[in-house]
Design a protein around this motif. Sequence first.
Motif, short mmCIF file in Angstrom:
data_model
loop_
_atom_site.label_atom_id
_atom_site.label_comp_id
_atom_site.label_asym_id
_atom_site.label_seq_id
_atom_site.Cartn_x
_atom_site.Cartn_y
_atom_site.Cartn_z
N ILE A 1 0.83 -1.21 0.00
CA ILE A 1 0.00 0.00 0.00
C ILE A 1 0.87 1.25 0.00
N SER A 2 1.89 1.26 0.84
CA SER A 2 2.78 2.43 0.92
C SER A 2 3.51 2.67 -0.41
N LEU A 3 4.04 1.60 -1.00
CA LEU A 3 4.75 1.74 -2.27
C LEU A 3 3.81 2.15 -3.39
N SER A 4 2.59 1.64 -3.38
CA SER A 4 1.63 1.97 -4.42
C SER A 4 1.23 3.44 -4.34
N ARG A 5 1.07 3.95 -3.13
CA ARG A 5 0.74 5.37 -2.97
C ARG A 5 1.85 6.26 -3.49
N ARG A 6 3.08 5.87 -3.19
CA ARG A 6 4.22 6.67 -3.67
C ARG A 6 4.26 6.70 -5.19
N ALA A 7 3.91 5.59 -5.81
CA ALA A 7 3.93 5.50 -7.27
C ALA A 7 2.65 6.02 -7.90
N ASN A 8 1.70 6.48 -7.06
CA ASN A 8 0.42 6.98 -7.54
C ASN A 8 -0.37 5.89 -8.29
N ASP A 9 -0.15 4.62 -7.89
CA ASP A 9 -0.84 3.49 -8.49
C ASP A 9 -2.01 3.10 -7.58
N HIS A 10 -3.14 3.76 -7.79
CA HIS A 10 -4.27 3.57 -6.88
C HIS A 10 -4.99 2.26 -7.12
N VAL A 11 -4.89 1.69 -8.32
CA VAL A 11 -5.49 0.38 -8.57
C VAL A 11 -4.80 -0.67 -7.72
N GLN A 12 -3.46 -0.64 -7.69
CA GLN A 12 -2.74 -1.61 -6.86
C GLN A 12 -2.96 -1.32 -5.38
N GLU A 13 -3.09 -0.05 -5.02
CA GLU A 13 -3.39 0.28 -3.62
C GLU A 13 -4.71 -0.36 -3.21
N LEU A 14 -5.70 -0.30 -4.10
CA LEU A 14 -6.98 -0.93 -3.82
C LEU A 14 -6.82 -2.44 -3.62
N ALA A 15 -6.09 -3.09 -4.54
CA ALA A 15 -5.92 -4.54 -4.47
C ALA A 15 -5.23 -4.95 -3.17
N CYS A 16 -4.17 -4.21 -2.78
CA CYS A 16 -3.45 -4.55 -1.55
C CYS A 16 -4.28 -4.25 -0.31
N THR A 17 -5.09 -3.19 -0.36
CA THR A 17 -5.99 -2.89 0.75
C THR A 17 -7.03 -3.99 0.91
N MET A 18 -7.51 -4.51 -0.21
CA MET A 18 -8.50 -5.58 -0.16
C MET A 18 -7.93 -6.84 0.48
N ILE A 19 -6.70 -7.19 0.13
CA ILE A 19 -6.13 -8.39 0.73
C ILE A 19 -5.89 -8.18 2.22
N GLN A 20 -5.51 -6.96 2.60
CA GLN A 20 -5.32 -6.66 4.01
C GLN A 20 -6.64 -6.78 4.77
N VAL A 21 -7.69 -6.20 4.21
CA VAL A 21 -9.01 -6.28 4.83
C VAL A 21 -9.50 -7.72 4.87
N GLY A 22 -9.28 -8.46 3.79
CA GLY A 22 -9.75 -9.84 3.74
C GLY A 22 -9.14 -10.72 4.80
N ASN A 23 -7.92 -10.40 5.22
CA ASN A 23 -7.27 -11.20 6.26
C ASN A 23 -8.01 -11.12 7.59
N PHE A 24 -8.76 -10.06 7.81
CA PHE A 24 -9.49 -9.94 9.08
C PHE A 24 -10.48 -11.08 9.28
N LEU A 25 -11.04 -11.59 8.18
CA LEU A 25 -11.99 -12.69 8.31
C LEU A 25 -11.30 -13.97 8.75
N GLY B 1 -13.23 -2.12 7.26
CA GLY B 1 -12.31 -1.97 6.15
C GLY B 1 -13.01 -1.89 4.81
N VAL B 2 -14.03 -2.73 4.59
CA VAL B 2 -14.77 -2.68 3.34
C VAL B 2 -15.50 -1.35 3.21
N ARG B 3 -16.04 -0.83 4.32
CA ARG B 3 -16.69 0.48 4.27
C ARG B 3 -15.70 1.57 3.86
N HIS B 4 -14.47 1.48 4.40
CA HIS B 4 -13.43 2.44 4.02
C HIS B 4 -13.14 2.36 2.52
#
Length: 464
Positions: free
Chosen positions: A115-139, A150-153
């Motif tokens: 997520i941090s690297l994706s934000r620096r590169a302005n790659d918001h699609v990858q930021e979304l994908a990595c955020t989803m996997i992070q959120v999915g781990n909560f289950l 997390g899904v609401r965010h």
Amino acid sequence: MSYHSMDGKTEAPTSPRRARALNLRKAACRAMSALIVLPCLGSTMAFAQASEPLEPQEMTDRFGVIDAIERGDAVALSQLMETSTKPAIRAFAEAGLYRVKMDPGRSNEAAATCISLSRRANDHVQELACTMIQVGNFLLEERPVAWATGVRHIRQSFYPDLRRQYGPLFALRQLENGVDLDAIAHLAEAAPPSATKEGDATDLPFHKIRKGELNPVSTLGLTAVDLLSGPTAFDAIPDTAGFMTLLNEPTARALGILPGPSWLSPARDRSVRSSLGVLPTLVIGHDTLSRVPVAVVSAATPNILGLSTLRRLGYISLSMRHMSVGGRQHRACSRPLTMRSDLIGTNAKVMIPIKVDGKPVNAVFDSGFDGELEQYGIVDPADLAGTKKTVKVATAMGQVDTKYVERAKRVDNGVSEREIVVRTRPSDGAVRYVAGMAILKGAVMDLDFVSGTACVRADATVTP
């Protein structure tokens, strides 16, 4: 050779490079659509189809990572970590690798880096994908409220901007219109789940699920075990292909949990109600788990002991006759325990290595399915030749009809090889296999969630 564009129109032949690019674009869209689907919780026999596997030259971008996670392919993810020249892709592959290995803590660490690297590169699609996997781990950590937050965010923050930027191509409809997150927010998570205990092994014999006051149906085989919550005894099916423990409405009412607003993906029958609750305690053999999140549905379905709860037991052993809990110290196992899932985490399934007609494959191991092997998609057209049959399949949303063709194939479960009848169903994606409990004929499957290993060994209690 001609091919079809995204809108379905036939176009003229073009260069191989252009064709690969368009195929990648189509595969990417399939992957981004598939990864958001929120399937029914605790489905005992339903199998969610994944997108087609990508070509080797396409395994160098984010969609290669997504596909490998959905296939439970730890080898491909390890290779991506080693070969990709992009740090964010390497971090994403690492997050996926530890998701596949059922280590949500290490997966989240790598996802945070991605997520941090994706934000620096302005790659918001990858930021979304990595955020989803992070959120999915909560289950997997049995934290549904954290998952819902997390899904609401995701829904309210950068996803709407991406949706506007990419238009219909980026329409992740289940993320937009799926679960009712407010139905989860009332749950309290004041205390973390209880720690896994190690003790003597407890054998829980399988029996046919008992139809009665707490079970509206009794259509499945000998895969149910007895459980206890407070003074209430009930039985449930251990399900390595259903991520969450699920209760039918009669059992939930007996335990003081009532169905509320729907939070599952829309059911075929919109009269079906669903909600979440928490069992203060759940006794499984000699183990007592505290604060166990459960899904509740009003459909006529058996109770299901899901994967996120099973992993808290630390070690389980499954044969066709019983489930053994605990007793890790006498097992020697080195094969990695892997699962496949979507990024958002609602579709976790344990994998089992088998051979079909001599070819090694990773099949979903569905302990809630009492058959041997089902095949989704075809290896050759002959797989669908023959008389189509119809069978009722039990799912978390009730029973559905499904059609199949029976084909004889040689299957090796790691202990013995034999010819069996495989139910084959058509599929738009690549071939997928689902192995049920009967695949373990003459064998035992050990699942060690603490050390992250899984093995199939000969059942010493069965006479050859």
